[in-house]
Write an enzyme that holds these catalytic residues in place. Structure first.
Site, PDB file in Angstrom:
ATOM      1  N   CYS A  31      -1.933 -11.937 -25.488  1.00  0.00           N
ATOM      2  CA  CYS A  31      -2.704 -12.935 -26.148  1.00  0.00           C
ATOM      3  C   CYS A  31      -4.108 -12.603 -26.206  1.00  0.00           C
ATOM      4  CB  CYS A  31      -2.162 -14.589 -25.930  1.00  0.00           C
ATOM      5  SG  CYS A  31      -3.275 -15.501 -26.566  1.00  0.00           S
ATOM      6  N   CYS A  34      -6.224 -15.533 -25.573  1.00  0.00           N
ATOM      7  CA  CYS A  34      -6.220 -16.199 -24.000  1.00  0.00           C
ATOM      8  C   CYS A  34      -7.228 -15.569 -23.260  1.00  0.00           C
ATOM      9  CB  CYS A  34      -4.868 -15.971 -23.683  1.00  0.00           C
ATOM     10  SG  CYS A  34      -3.411 -16.740 -24.576  1.00  0.00           S
TER      11      CYS A  34
END
Length: 108
Positions: A31, A34
């Site tokens: 991700c 993230c």
């Protein structure tokens, strides 16, 4: 941010949240948002003074599902052994993170 797994969730998050708010960041290794948000939330944890715990939603699927995580990154605030407020899904700016944390009662 230290990472926790399902068996440690009780001690690392729920039990610890009786002493101070615990913010859990559900993330995944793949991700990009993230990865970009991680240093920001870590700095806020230090500046504001809350416990930050990371959970890899890719490897801890059952735990993520039990906490109704549907996207990463997702932040959930725990106080007094339970989740408070609404989870925050998706990447956030510092201003949005501060608003989320204030709304959840992490800081004023």
């Amino acid at each position: 941010m230290h990472n926790t797994h399902n068996t440690a969730f009780f001690d690392d998050v729920l039990k610890a949240s009786y002493a101070e708010p615990v913010v859990v960041m559900f993330h995944a290794s793949w991700c990009g948002p993230c990865k970009s948000m991680k240093p920001l939330i870590e700095r806020l944890a230090t500046d504001i003074g809350f416990t930050l715990v990371g959970v890899d939603a890719g490897t801890e699927r059952q735990l993520a599902a039990s906490e109704s995580v549907r996207a990463v990154p997702t932040l959930i605030v725990y106080k007094d052994g339970k989740a408070v407020g609404s989870p925050s899904a998706g990447a956030k700016t510092e201003t949005a993170l501060r608003t989320f944390l204030a709304t959840a009662g992490v800081w004023a």
